[in-house]
Structures are given as structure tokens and as C-alpha cells.
Write a protein that holds these residues in place. Structure first.
Motif, PDB file in Angstrom:
ATOM      1  N   GLU A   1       0.819  -1.209   0.000  1.00  0.00           N
ATOM      2  CA  GLU A   1       0.000   0.000   0.000  1.00  0.00           C
ATOM      3  C   GLU A   1       0.856   1.263   0.000  1.00  0.00           C
ATOM      4  N   THR A   2       2.179   1.119   0.136  1.00  0.00           N
ATOM      5  CA  THR A   2       3.090   2.258   0.091  1.00  0.00           C
ATOM      6  C   THR A   2       3.441   2.585  -1.358  1.00  0.00           C
ATOM      7  N   ASP A   3       4.075   3.740  -1.556  1.00  0.00           N
ATOM      8  CA  ASP A   3       4.497   4.139  -2.911  1.00  0.00           C
ATOM      9  C   ASP A   3       5.976   3.814  -3.110  1.00  0.00           C
ATOM     10  N   ALA A   4       6.341   2.574  -2.790  1.00  0.00           N
ATOM     11  CA  ALA A   4       7.745   2.163  -2.853  1.00  0.00           C
ATOM     12  C   ALA A   4       8.227   2.008  -4.291  1.00  0.00           C
ATOM     13  N   ASP A   5       9.551   1.979  -4.435  1.00  0.00           N
ATOM     14  CA  ASP A   5      10.177   1.826  -5.756  1.00  0.00           C
ATOM     15  C   ASP A   5      10.495   0.371  -6.068  1.00  0.00           C
ATOM     16  N   ILE A   6      11.032  -0.356  -5.070  1.00  0.00           N
ATOM     17  CA  ILE A   6      11.404  -1.755  -5.268  1.00  0.00           C
ATOM     18  C   ILE A   6      11.124  -2.534  -3.985  1.00  0.00           C
ATOM     19  N   ALA A   7      11.129  -3.856  -4.115  1.00  0.00           N
ATOM     20  CA  ALA A   7      11.027  -4.724  -2.935  1.00  0.00           C
ATOM     21  C   ALA A   7      12.228  -5.656  -2.912  1.00  0.00           C
TER      22      ALA A   7
ATOM     23  N   HIS B   1       6.386 -17.294  -1.915  1.00  0.00           N
ATOM     24  CA  HIS B   1       5.049 -16.706  -2.022  1.00  0.00           C
ATOM     25  C   HIS B   1       5.056 -15.213  -1.689  1.00  0.00           C
ATOM     26  N   LEU B   2       5.935 -14.783  -0.793  1.00  0.00           N
ATOM     27  CA  LEU B   2       6.065 -13.347  -0.518  1.00  0.00           C
ATOM     28  C   LEU B   2       6.565 -12.627  -1.765  1.00  0.00           C
ATOM     29  N   VAL B   3       7.549 -13.232  -2.432  1.00  0.00           N
ATOM     30  CA  VAL B   3       8.071 -12.675  -3.681  1.00  0.00           C
ATOM     31  C   VAL B   3       6.960 -12.605  -4.724  1.00  0.00           C
ATOM     32  N   GLU B   4       6.194 -13.665  -4.818  1.00  0.00           N
ATOM     33  CA  GLU B   4       5.098 -13.741  -5.792  1.00  0.00           C
ATOM     34  C   GLU B   4       4.109 -12.600  -5.601  1.00  0.00           C
ATOM     35  N   LEU B   5       3.773 -12.300  -4.355  1.00  0.00           N
ATOM     36  CA  LEU B   5       2.835 -11.212  -4.065  1.00  0.00           C
ATOM     37  C   LEU B   5       3.414  -9.859  -4.449  1.00  0.00           C
ATOM     38  N   CYS B   6       4.706  -9.646  -4.148  1.00  0.00           N
ATOM     39  CA  CYS B   6       5.338  -8.364  -4.450  1.00  0.00           C
ATOM     40  C   CYS B   6       5.513  -8.148  -5.946  1.00  0.00           C
TER      41      CYS B   6
ATOM     42  N   LYS C   1       3.187  -6.075  -8.115  1.00  0.00           N
ATOM     43  CA  LYS C   1       3.052  -4.622  -7.990  1.00  0.00           C
ATOM     44  C   LYS C   1       4.300  -3.831  -8.372  1.00  0.00           C
ATOM     45  N   LEU C   2       5.499  -4.387  -8.177  1.00  0.00           N
ATOM     46  CA  LEU C   2       6.703  -3.578  -8.403  1.00  0.00           C
ATOM     47  C   LEU C   2       7.927  -4.464  -8.590  1.00  0.00           C
ATOM     48  N   PRO C   3       9.045  -3.918  -9.078  1.00  0.00           N
ATOM     49  CA  PRO C   3      10.268  -4.717  -9.242  1.00  0.00           C
ATOM     50  C   PRO C   3      10.669  -5.347  -7.907  1.00  0.00           C
ATOM     51  N   THR C   4      10.889  -6.653  -7.927  1.00  0.00           N
ATOM     52  CA  THR C   4      11.153  -7.395  -6.692  1.00  0.00           C
ATOM     53  C   THR C   4      12.415  -8.230  -6.849  1.00  0.00           C
ATOM     54  N   TYR C   5      13.284  -8.155  -5.842  1.00  0.00           N
ATOM     55  CA  TYR C   5      14.564  -8.866  -5.881  1.00  0.00           C
ATOM     56  C   TYR C   5      14.621  -9.854  -4.728  1.00  0.00           C
ATOM     57  N   PHE C   6      14.722 -11.126  -5.077  1.00  0.00           N
ATOM     58  CA  PHE C   6      14.738 -12.238  -4.130  1.00  0.00           C
ATOM     59  C   PHE C   6      16.193 -12.657  -3.945  1.00  0.00           C
ATOM     60  N   ILE C   7      16.741 -12.427  -2.727  1.00  0.00           N
ATOM     61  CA  ILE C   7      18.147 -12.737  -2.467  1.00  0.00           C
ATOM     62  C   ILE C   7      18.264 -13.589  -1.215  1.00  0.00           C
ATOM     63  N   ASN C   8      19.357 -14.352  -1.117  1.00  0.00           N
ATOM     64  CA  ASN C   8      19.542 -15.215   0.059  1.00  0.00           C
ATOM     65  C   ASN C   8      20.764 -14.837   0.896  1.00  0.00           C
ATOM     66  N   SER C   9      21.483 -13.771   0.500  1.00  0.00           N
ATOM     67  CA  SER C   9      22.625 -13.314   1.289  1.00  0.00           C
ATOM     68  C   SER C   9      23.008 -11.901   0.861  1.00  0.00           C
ATOM     69  N   THR C  10      23.830 -11.264   1.674  1.00  0.00           N
ATOM     70  CA  THR C  10      24.290  -9.908   1.340  1.00  0.00           C
ATOM     71  C   THR C  10      25.210  -9.920   0.125  1.00  0.00           C
TER      72      THR C  10
ATOM     73  N   GLU D   1      24.375  -3.006  -9.150  1.00  0.00           N
ATOM     74  CA  GLU D   1      24.063  -4.360  -9.603  1.00  0.00           C
ATOM     75  C   GLU D   1      23.615  -5.261  -8.453  1.00  0.00           C
ATOM     76  N   ILE D   2      22.641  -6.104  -8.754  1.00  0.00           N
ATOM     77  CA  ILE D   2      22.163  -7.081  -7.778  1.00  0.00           C
ATOM     78  C   ILE D   2      21.935  -8.420  -8.482  1.00  0.00           C
ATOM     79  N   MET D   3      22.343  -9.500  -7.816  1.00  0.00           N
ATOM     80  CA  MET D   3      22.076 -10.845  -8.325  1.00  0.00           C
ATOM     81  C   MET D   3      20.882 -11.399  -7.555  1.00  0.00           C
ATOM     82  N   HIS D   4      19.881 -11.824  -8.262  1.00  0.00           N
ATOM     83  CA  HIS D   4      18.648 -12.251  -7.596  1.00  0.00           C
ATOM     84  C   HIS D   4      18.065 -13.486  -8.257  1.00  0.00           C
ATOM     85  N   PHE D   5      17.211 -14.164  -7.514  1.00  0.00           N
ATOM     86  CA  PHE D   5      16.672 -15.456  -7.934  1.00  0.00           C
ATOM     87  C   PHE D   5      15.301 -15.294  -8.564  1.00  0.00           C
ATOM     88  N   ASN D   6      15.123 -15.936  -9.716  1.00  0.00           N
ATOM     89  CA  ASN D   6      13.817 -15.988 -10.360  1.00  0.00           C
ATOM     90  C   ASN D   6      13.220 -17.358 -10.048  1.00  0.00           C
ATOM     91  N   PHE D   7      12.198 -17.388  -9.196  1.00  0.00           N
ATOM     92  CA  PHE D   7      11.667 -18.682  -8.766  1.00  0.00           C
ATOM     93  C   PHE D   7      10.879 -19.378  -9.877  1.00  0.00           C
TER      94      PHE D   7
END
Length: 408
Positions: free
Chosen positions: A300-306, A319-324, A327-336, A344-350
Motif C-alpha cells: 500500500e506504500t508508494d515504494a520503488d522496489i522490494a 510466495h512473498l516474492v510472488e505477491l510483491c 506490484k513492483l520490481p522485486t529482488y529475491f536474495i539469500n545473502s548480502t 548491480e544485484i544478483m537475484h533469484f527468479n523462482f
């Protein structure tokens, strides 16, 4: 609710302080709005509910106590205790060996297990066949069992409705440890079939109504039904239970679809639907539901990314990633380490189970507004570390450090 002894390496003083404050302000858990952390160049919107749930903390406490109490013994886990790489890596560092991978592939033959070994049952539970095999070897499976109480609640409810003559439809991922365990327990009491999603549910419904020929069922649902399952009669009375980490809304939608179908097919109403359909809404996991509902508050916020943090094989995190993603660009990561640089960010496409590198993932405008949440098996310390690194990339390191100091 019980408090567990969880190693400090998984705790975050900052996040614990934020959660405690929100809990004090909202004791009945009715406010699902996020917590805003304004650091100037970056604004973090922290989900109202996220991170370790009751079942995960219970499993971690049991596992670490087991290691401490059994020095010198060989300690095995049936599979990943929870779907988090950091926690599982720590267990391996402390000498724990995994007997199977997430999908049941054998890593160490069961033949190598001796009666004086320790075998820990993971939070997802396990099948009755594996329990019986271990017990036959002299392994006391009940002694080191970390099965989540809410998973066991599903098993108990399945047994209860089976005793009243109902069959079971399990909503879950067929290869997931929890679904395999729930299927095993349910099918020991009553005919059971698994559906992965609404698409499969609709097809299953066509066998209930006779729209599809019965003989076709056994090929279409091959490997998803219990021994001796008779599609011509075993779904005349049934209830729906779920893998607890599925989307609660999906399970509810599946149950409501089948309930409506049964009402129409048998000409029933709200007063007599229980003749054919069991009410199992009380099996939905509170933590899964809270974390997913908290995402709606985030969105419900006007965020840029998740940025969602957690294990890539974690169903509840996915499922949290799926919901996000809706609505907006979402990056699923498992470590810093996945935050490669300020651009640049490396992220997982489920969807295709692959990692990708995205360039210029931050918008140029300031402040950058970032939604933050994590799965139920993700340590708060990792979420803090991710926020810390994101703050550095946005030139807000000092502000984040000041924020952490304020919670000491």
C-alpha cells in the motif's frame, strides 16, 4: 507464546526492538502497516510480520540442544531442517550430516545408520515409512523431532476428519518435504490426493462431477493419490488441508471452489454441506498468514522496489516474492553477497529457478523507497545485514548506524 533459546548469531537487536515496539502498540495484531525507517537517501519499509516463526525457533532450539547434548556422537538430519542456507550451513559446521536433500534424494544411505546415532527429524516432518525404518534400527525418532506443531496440527485434523469418513485433498507442492509427510500421514487413515494449484483442482473437480471419465484420473494424477484410491467414490466426502507454507489465499480459494462444486453437484446448502465437505479452515498456519497479510500492508506504500530475503527453496518466502512481483520490481536474495555493487544485484527468479544480474536496480531519484521482508526461516540478523549493505550503497551508512545505536 513460548520463547525459545535461539543462538545470538540469528538475532538482531535492531529488528528485535522494532518488533517488540510494534507488538506493544498492536497487541491484537490488527495493524498490518509497515514500519518506516527514514535514513534520508533511502527509506526502508519493514513488513509488520516477517522472519522466524514459532515452528522454526522450536526446530532451531531442539537442533542446537541436540548437538550440545550429544558430543562425540554422529548426528544426522533427515534433510534440511528448515529452508535457510545460513542455518543449515551452521549445522554442517557443527558436524551435522544430511541424509537426504530437499527432494528426498539420498545423500547418505540409510544402511549406514547405527542404533547409537542421533537422527533429527526436520521441521517439515517426515513420512511414516521413514519413521518406521529408523525406529526398526533403534533410532528414537520422537526424541529429536523438530516437526512444526502447526504441521502436526494438519496431520491431527486429517486424522480427525478421516475418522468421520472423509477423504483428504492436500493442497501442496508434491515434491516438498512437508507435503510428502502430510500425504503419508493422511493416507494412512483415509484415501488422499494432492493438488498443486487451482488448475489441478479444477481438473480434479471434473472427476467429482463425472465430466471426465474415471479411468483418465489415474494417469492425470499419477503419483499424487494413495494406494487403492477409487475416484468413483473416494471424493464423495472429503476435506481440504494444506502444506502450511502455501499461500493461505490459494488454499482458501481451492477449498471454496471445491465446496461450491460439491454443493451444486449434490444439491446441498450451507446447512447440510457438512454431509459431503469437511470444514478445515483451522489448519491454516498463523505465521504464514500473518507474513502474507503483512505484504499487502507493504504494497500500500508508494515504494520503488522490494527486496525479499530467504532461502531459494523456501516455499513461504517464494510466495512473498510472488505477491510483491504483482506490484513492483522485486529482488529475491539469500545473502548480502547478492548485492554486488551500488548498481548491480544478483537475484533469484523462482519461475525458472535461475539467478540473474540486474543493473541499475536502484532508481535515480532520492530517496529510494525499499520494501523489506523475509521468509519464516530467515534470521533477523541477515535481514539487518541486507539493510546495512543497501544503506551503504545509498550513502546512508552513518544514518543506519545511528539507527542501530538507538536500539541498544
Amino acid at each position: 507464546m513460548k520463547k525459545f533459546e535461539v543462538p545470538n548469531i540469528y538475532r538482531s537487536q535492531l529488528i528485535s526492538g522494532i518488533k517488540a515496539k510494534r507488538k506493544e502498540q498492536d497487541k491484537l495484531k490488527k495493524d498490518f502497516s509497515p514500519t518506516l525507517l527514514d535514513l534520508g537517501p533511502v527509506q526502508f519499509y519493514l513488513a509488520r510480520h516477517f522472519g522466524f516463526c514459532y515452528g522454526v525457533e522450536n526446530a532451531i532450539e531442539i537442533a542446537f540442544k541436540t548437538i550440545e547434548e550429544n558430543k562425540g556422537k554422529r548426528i544426522f538430519l533427515l534433510s534440511e531442517m528448515i529452508h535457510n542456507p545460513q542455518v543449515n550451513a551452521t549445522l554442517i559446521e557443527r558436524g551435522v550430516q544430511f541424509l537426504q536433500d530437499t527432494y528426498g534424494k539420498q545423500l547418505i544411505p540409510f544402511d549406514e545408520i547405527r542404533s547409537d546415532d542421533v537422527v533429527i527429524i526436520p521441521a517439515f516432518g517426515t513420512t511414516l515409512d521413514i519413521e518406521e525404518m529408523l525406529n526398526a534400527k533403534g533410532i528414537a525418532t520422537e526424541k529429536y523431532n523438530t516437526t512444526c506443531p502447526f504441521v502436526e496440527k494438519v496431520w491431527n485434523r486429517s486424522e480427525q476428519i478421516a475418522g468421520k469418513g472423509y477423504s483428504i485433498v492436500v493442497h501442496g507442492k508434491p515434491k516438498h518435504e512437508e507435503t510428502r509427510a502430510t500425504f503419508s500421514h493422511a493416507s494412512s487413515h483415509t484415501p488422499t490426493v494432492i493438488v498443486n494449484d487451482m488448475k489441478e483442482t479444477i481438473e480434479l473437480g471434473k472427476y467429482i462431477t463425472g465430466e471426465k471419465p474415471a479411468e483418465q484420473f489415474y494417469e492425470e494424477f499419477k503419483g499424487l493419490y494413495s494406494n487403492g484410491f477409487d475416484i468413483t467414490k473416494d471424493l464423495e466426502r472429503f476435506g481440504v488441508v494444506n502444506q502450511t507454507t502455501q499461500l493461505a489465499s490459494d488454499t482458501q480459494a481451492i477449498a471454496e471452489y471445491l465446496k461450491a462444486l460439491v454443493m451444486k453437484h449434490y444439491n446441498l446448502n450451507a446447512q447440510n454441506i457438512s454431509e459431503r465437505f469437511a470444514d478445515t479452515r483451522d489448519t491454516l498456519c498463523y505465521a504464514t498468514n500473518d507474513n502474507q497479510t503483512a505484504i499487502t500492508g507493504l504494497l500500500e506504500t508508494d515504494a520503488d522496489i522490494a527486496v525479499i530475503v530467504g532461502g531459494y527453496n523456501s516455499s513461504n518466502t517464494t510466495h512473498l516474492v510472488e505477491l510483491c512481483e504483482e506490484k513492483l520490481p522485486t529482488y529475491f536474495i539469500n545473502s548480502t553477497d547478492k548485492i554486488l555493487s551500488s548498481t548491480e544485484i544478483m537475484h533469484f527468479n523462482f519461475h525458472d529457478k535461475k539467478e540473474y544480474i540486474t543493473k541499475d536496480f536502484f532508481p535515480a531519484k532520492r530517496p529510494v523507497k525499499i520494501l523489506i521482508s523475509s521468509g519464516a526461516s530467515c534470521p533477523d540478523s541477515l535481514v539487518e545485514a541486507v539493510m546495512d549493505k543497501l544503506a551503504v550503497t545509498c550513502n546512508a551508512a552513518d544514518a543506519f548506524q545511528q539507527l542501530k545505536e538507538s536500539y541498544k
